[in-house]
Design an enzyme around this catalytic site. Sequence first.
Site, PDB file in Angstrom:
ATOM      1  N   ASP A 175     -22.076 -21.310  -4.398  1.00  0.00           N
ATOM      2  CA  ASP A 175     -21.143 -22.086  -3.598  1.00  0.00           C
ATOM      3  C   ASP A 175     -20.370 -23.100  -4.442  1.00  0.00           C
ATOM      4  OD1 ASP A 175     -19.866 -23.394  -1.557  1.00  0.00           O
ATOM      5  OD2 ASP A 175     -21.596 -24.591  -0.981  1.00  0.00           O
TER       6      ASP A 175
ATOM      7  N   ASP B  10     -13.010 -22.298  -2.592  1.00  0.00           N
ATOM      8  CA  ASP B  10     -14.416 -22.368  -2.201  1.00  0.00           C
ATOM      9  C   ASP B  10     -15.065 -20.997  -2.051  1.00  0.00           C
ATOM     10  OD1 ASP B  10     -16.889 -23.012  -1.233  1.00  0.00           O
ATOM     11  OD2 ASP B  10     -16.196 -23.772   0.688  1.00  0.00           O
TER      12      ASP B  10
END
Length: 479
Positions: free
Chosen positions: A93, A308
């Site tokens: 992430d 992201d």
Amino acid sequence: MDLITTRVGFVAVLLFQFCSLPSANLVFQVHHTFAGSKRPLTQFKAHDSGRHRRILSAVDLPLGGDGSPTSAALYFTKIQIGTPPKDYHVQVDTGSDLLWINCAGCEKCPKKSDLGISLALYNPEASSSAKTVNCDQDICTSTLSDPSNDCKAGMYCSYAVKYGDGSSTAGYFVRDNVQLDRVSGNLQTTFINGSIAFGCGSQQSGELGSSQQALDGILGFGQANSSMLSQLASANKVKKIFSHCLDGSQGGGIFAIGEVVQPTVQTTPMIPEAHYNVELKDIEVGGEVLQLPTDIFDVGEKRGTIIDSGTTLTYLPDLVYKQVIEKIDAAQPTIKSHIVEQQFTCYKYSGNVDEGFPIIKFHFENSLTLKVYPHQYFFEVQDDDWCVGFQDSDLQSQGGKEITLLGDLVLSDKLVTYDLEKKTIGWVEYNCSSSIKVKDEESGKQYMMGAHNLSPAGRHATTSTGILFFILAFVISLY
Ligand SMILES: *[C@@H]1O[C@H](CO)[C@@H](O)[C@H](O)[C@H]1NC(C)=O
Ligand SMILES: *[C@@H]1O[C@H](CO)[C@@H](O)[C@H](O)[C@H]1NC(C)=O
Ligand SMILES: *[C@@H]1O[C@H](CO)[C@@H](O)[C@H](O)[C@H]1NC(C)=O
């Protein structure tokens, strides 16, 4: 994942009888979710503490999962932690900073996962290298947004993180050894070993507690000092550069720490922000530039566009979203779109979406373009039923700012490089099932590093609607 909030604090609660532990090291093990290849058992003598030599290895983090909202909707890697080392599967992430793993004794931790992996709880008492982290230690005080006076001798360092999809995790920090795959030859790796502080998760909520996309934790690749990357870099083990190449059609791909020498990427400056933000200039749909207010993607005041890898979909300000959908709509005037799950604009279409719908180009500062083909922004929820993987961020913002965020789907099939030393982000269209060349800083040698796919059965078949998953994993703020 986009983290909404992170809180670090102090707890006096002894979740584990750590005090009775001999000084133990916890080791993170990195496993190949993709390949399942055997690693040579050669032990890498990583540390020349006498001379503080910079080793700066290139590291191969094996990837698994995929970006489809109808199957995994996330990418994960396998790391090894503790002594003896144990495998943990964690979501990768770029929208958050912390590595955390579900810990023994955790409340509401998932017991099984639909991703085809077996889950494991990290138990500091079972690792001879595990150590506690007290609230007065650097890793704790530097992670605090608001260092307070609450820290008293002997208290543990606690944390709480809330992600953009409302899920959250809380626990306390521990320190242990993490073991990763150092690239040591063409398509070859040996171990690299480092001591890092990470979160021992004792309480999960929201999607993090569900068994559908359950993993053992999240590996935040953010810029903060608390990230595993920052910790390994400050121990002179790696450079603060990493890259991912997410395979949008097969699943899996490439995730590398270190300098990539091939392919070369074109870059855009990174905006100093909490997340990996870049400056979006305009958007072109089917060759037409959208007419938008000049300040719509302004960078001051926490705007800019977030890159992201932990979020599945792409989020656009209301005005932008409406125009993009209008243009997509206009490409098929005879097909009436329908709405799935109150949020997705979908089309019944039996042809090749790449032929029937427009290419979308996101133009960034420094003339860098992100070209997204229809098959990369659409996902198929049922036979011939295609939904657009964009969301109106106004509907998600709950009165907050309208974010612009580019997630997995549009980032797939590109090698994306984050250079924290030069403060740039760049990408190039690439075959994520092939290999790249990385540089071993110690020897100056260049080695091939291949793709992995840790997902046991590869990409899952498309499921019916009603089970659309999507992950929004970026930290919103610190509290
Ligand atoms: C992060 O680490 C760097 C280098 O060690 C240091 O200069 C900086 O002050 C740290 N930042 C915080 C917020 O502690
Ligand atoms: C990792 O490093 C520690 C300390 O340098 C060492 O004691 C340990 O045996 C290493 N673990 C592995 C699996 O190499
Ligand atoms: C991507 O690379 C893999 C491995 O080299 C190869 O098998 C595959 O055909 C390539 N795909 C495309 C579209 O070129």
